[in-house]
Write a protein that holds these residues in place. Structure first.
Motif, PDB file in Angstrom:
ATOM      1  N   TYR A 201       2.502   7.239  -4.638  1.00  0.00           N
ATOM      2  CA  TYR A 201       1.866   7.581  -5.908  1.00  0.00           C
ATOM      3  C   TYR A 201       2.844   8.465  -6.668  1.00  0.00           C
ATOM      4  N   PRO A 247      -1.114   3.652  -8.418  1.00  0.00           N
ATOM      5  CA  PRO A 247      -0.132   2.571  -8.540  1.00  0.00           C
ATOM      6  C   PRO A 247      -0.737   1.230  -8.945  1.00  0.00           C
ATOM      7  N   ALA A 336       5.855   0.129  -4.952  1.00  0.00           N
ATOM      8  CA  ALA A 336       5.029   1.272  -4.567  1.00  0.00           C
ATOM      9  C   ALA A 336       4.809   1.339  -3.063  1.00  0.00           C
TER      10      ALA A 336
END
Length: 720
Positions: A201, A247, A336
């Motif tokens: 994140y 994300p 991510a």
RNA sequence: GGAGCUAUAGCUCAGUUGGUUAGAGCGUUACAUUGACAUUGUAAAGGUCACUGGUUCGAGUCCAGUUAGCUCCACCA
């Protein structure tokens, strides 16, 4: 020569004779001392299995024993409507006909349900009767009959008046397939190999800095409302109070610290998803975090599953599995995902349908249990448990109790007896002042809007809400009937250990709460019959043994004896069909032995005394003394619920002491011994009756036609 | 992580409060058979009662620990 202990037709005739004689009936007006036994109501699904045969055999032996001892015996039978289990089974059947709850609608579905109920119900009766259960059928109770429905409304009303009920949106365990909340106790865990995703994140305003969390459920990221780190996290502590970017959704969520985060798991940071995880729910509540739902009650993604601004950037309607892999792909695309690990963990599944359980927030009814449990703990010592240690186990569980979620989103069950005024918008809070009425039928008074626009709560009650009242509702509670006065608390109850918390603990709590009394004086936990690998019998494994097949093959009494031999309290036994057959065979042979003894002693009686004095030989005296000992032993064993020992004692006494040794020894002085032979045999027959009711009754009818005309062996006085 | 249960003959299980040579059923071996019963009888083989230590005159049984198996509860990002 007969293959079984007795021909089926003979057994049927005998059962009919007993039943027509009214010997099964309890009589609350009689002067006799009561002895009450409560049948655990079998679930209204499928047929009766070996466990039921075990329970019913044990109950019946005790009932017969006490009846012969001169008690006014009540063996109270019944059936449980088995809410979620029944509904699941029926829906599975309906699915085969391409039908469903949705297609049928409530009324048509209920019609099907009642038809299915009838079908199962009748099958039960056949099994009960063929194994000889001497229950008082005139008092049979079904947990969904109207009188019980009325009792359940009273139960609910009393809880309400006592301020023990509340309704609200809480995180619960939800089974998407059953479409209802379930309890922790109704879940089991399945070991699964899944993936653990390390998801980054980005910290708001610092594009190169991240807080990384580990999750097994990336599809719930849509509903994140924070990231929590444990206090003093070396790497992430600095971000507490900052915002990070979700994300998937791009939303900004805060980083918080919380000591409930395990510093040894994953990265020591945890995504907080209050709508889909019990721990997160608590953390969210304590930190005033908002709650989102990305998964609905059918197990599909909601409109919140948006991973971009485009019209197509949504997973709405995806299943959880689909959403998981899609989320993984998107997170990968966006860079991510730091890494993915193999991860084996236990996933909660619904005990009934094995579907993965989703924790989510739902509007449910609860009973406050703390005080109720406390009272149960205080009095549980008044119950005699077999085996003893179950008392402590139950007591432990009671001391850790949490509130009982009693509402279920099903149709087959006691409808929650709450009526709201349609126009008063009951909303999601229910308080004492709410425009709400507790009633079995639609209230006849006007509600706040001036008309009678009452609507009933859509949900039904947990099936244990009524079965927990089993010892009370079977005797007409809340009315103080003469039956209630005479037979409550029950003298004897038994069950398999599996449902000690779901059912036994509830009965104890509820009886103490509502009637200030323990529900039963003796609580017997029988062991379970397992397969040779130690697994429970189940349909899916196909390892079950049908009691009907054993009965057909060897005779009812042989099967009963076999079950008693495995009835040591709390002891499981590993068996297969062959092992059961071996035992049945030995008891079938035993029954044959009894028949042959009868023929030898009574039919081949010597015509005349053979000159020997009819006075007793030393062996005769000894034999009679031994008989006294056996009577004492057997009586003691039954009183102590050690039926396996009682049966064992009788078996070896009759066969090996009496038949093999004594009877043989009398062949040279037959006339002299005749009286003793008859005495020992008839006494043994009486002692065996609770266990082998059919064979013993059949022999008695033939040997003692005079007496039998007046009364069957079934109610002959137990020897002292 | 917490609790409980189980461990005895080839197999499945008993063994009540500690007391002589540890039991049953099935299986195995030998013998018996025409007067109740071959769905039988007599006899035999087969057990360091998981392991270690303790209490006791004496332990399968009581206590502590070890090992193995099972169950339940809690948790599982």
């Amino acid at each position: 020569m007969a293959q079984t202990t007795l021909p089926k037709e003979t057994e049927q005739k005998i059962y009919q004779m007993w039943e027509e004689g009214g010997y099964f009936k309890a009589d609350p007006d009689s002067e006799k001392k009561p002895y009450s036994l409560l049948m655990p109501p079998p679930n209204l699904t499928g047929k009766l299995h070996m466990g039921h045969a075990m329970q019913h055999s044990i109950l019946d032996a005790l009932a017969r024993f006490k009846r012969m001892q001169g008690y006014d015996v009540l063996l109270l039978p019944g059936v449980d409507h088995a809410g979620i289990l029944f509904e699941g089974t029926l829906n599975k059947q309906l699915a085969k006909e391409n039908l469903s709850k949705q297609k049928l609608g409530r009324d048509a579905w209920m019609e099907k349900a009642w038809a299915f109920k009838e079908e199962n119900y009748n099958a039960f009766h056949n099994t009960w009767k063929v194994i000889g259960v001497s229950a008082d059928w005139s008092r049979e109770v079904f947990t969904f009959q109207e009188s019980v429905q009325q009792s359940v409304v009273e139960e609910f009303r009393k809880f309400w008046d006592q301020g023990l009920l509340y309704k609200g949106a809480y995180i619960v365990q939800w089974c998407p397939k059953c479409g209802t909340a379930i309890e922790d106790l109704e879940m089991e865990y399945e070991e699964r190999k899944e993936k653990l995703y390390y998801v980054k994140y980005a910290v708001e305003g610092k594009s190169e800095e991240f807080v990384t969390i580990a999750t097994a459920r990336p599809e719930t990221i849509f509903a994140d409302s924070a990231i929590a780190v444990y206090p003093g996290h070396p790497e992430f502590q600095q971000y507490v109070g900052s915002l990070v970017i979700n994300p998937l959704t791009g939303a900004q969520i805060p980083v918080i610290e919380d000591k409930r985060v395990d510093k040894d798991f994953g990265t020591g940071a945890l995504k907080i998803t209050p709508g889909h995880d019990p721990l997160d729910y608590e953390v969210g509540r304590d930190h005033d975090l908002p709650m989102f739902h990305a998964i609905d009650k059918t197990g599909h993604m909601t409109h919140l599953a948006m991973y971009g601004d485009g019209k197509d950037d949504t997973m709405e309607g995806f299943t959880i599995t689909e959403a998981r892999s899609r989320s993984e792909a998107i997170l990968q695309e966006r860079g991510a995902i730091e890494k993915i690990e193999e991860y084996t963990h236990s996933v909660p599944v619904c005990e009934r349908c094995k579907t993965t359980v989703e924790p989510l927030v739902s509007e449910e009814w609860f009973v406050k249990m703390k005080d109720i449990a406390a009272k149960a703990i205080e009095h549980i010592g008044e119950i005699n448990f077999a085996p003893k240690h179950y008392e402590e186990m139950l007591s432990d569980w009671l001391s850790k109790i949490h509130d009982w979620s009693i509402s279920r989103s099903l149709w087959w069950g006691h409808r929650i007896p709450v009526w709201y005024c349609e126009n008063s918008n009951p909303g999601h809070k229910v308080g004492k002042d709410q425009d709400l009425v507790i009633s079995f039928a639609k209230p006849e008074v006007a509600c706040s809007c001036g008309a009678q626009n009452w609507v009933q709560d859509e949900q039904v009650l947990d099936t244990w809400f009524s079965s927990g009242m089993w010892p009370l509702v079977t005797l007409g509670w809340p009315e103080k009937t003469k039956e209630f006065t005479k037979y409550f608390p029950f003298d004897f109850e038994l069950t398999s250990p599996d449902i000690r918390y779901l059912w036994i603990a509830r009965m104890i709590m509820l009886a103490l709460h509502f009637e200030d009394s323990i529900p039963f004086k003796n609580m017997f936990f029988h062991g379970r019959l397992l397969d040779l690998q130690g697994r429970k019998f189940s349909k899916s494994l196909g390892n079950g043994i049908d009691p009907d097949e054993l009965r057909e093959a060897w005779g009812t009494d042989a099967m009963r004896m076999t079950l008693y031999s495995y009835s040591a309290p709390g002891r499981d036994a590993k068996v297969n069909r062959q092992i059961m057959d071996e035992r049945c065979k030995s008891y079938r042979n035993f029954a044959t032995k009894l028949q042959n003894l009868a023929r030898f002693i009574y039919e081949l009686k010597p015509e005349e005394t053979d000159g020997e004095s009819s006075g007793q030989h030393e062996d005769d005296t000894k034999m009679r003394e031994r008989m006294q000992g056996v009577i004492k032993e057997v009586t003691g064993y039954i009183d102590g619920f050690q039926l396996h020992l009682a049966v064992d004692t009788l078996y070896s006494f009759v066969w090996h002491e009496f038949a093999d040794i004594y009877v043989e020894s009398t062949k040279s002085r037959r006339a002299q011994a005749q009286e003793t032979l008859e005495y020992i045999f008839s006494t043994s027959l009486t002692l065996l009756h609770p266990f082998m009711p059919f064979v013993t009754e059949d022999i008695y009818q033939r040997l003692y036609p005079e007496e039998a005309r007046k009364a069957p062996l079934m109610i002959k006085t137990w020897p002292k």
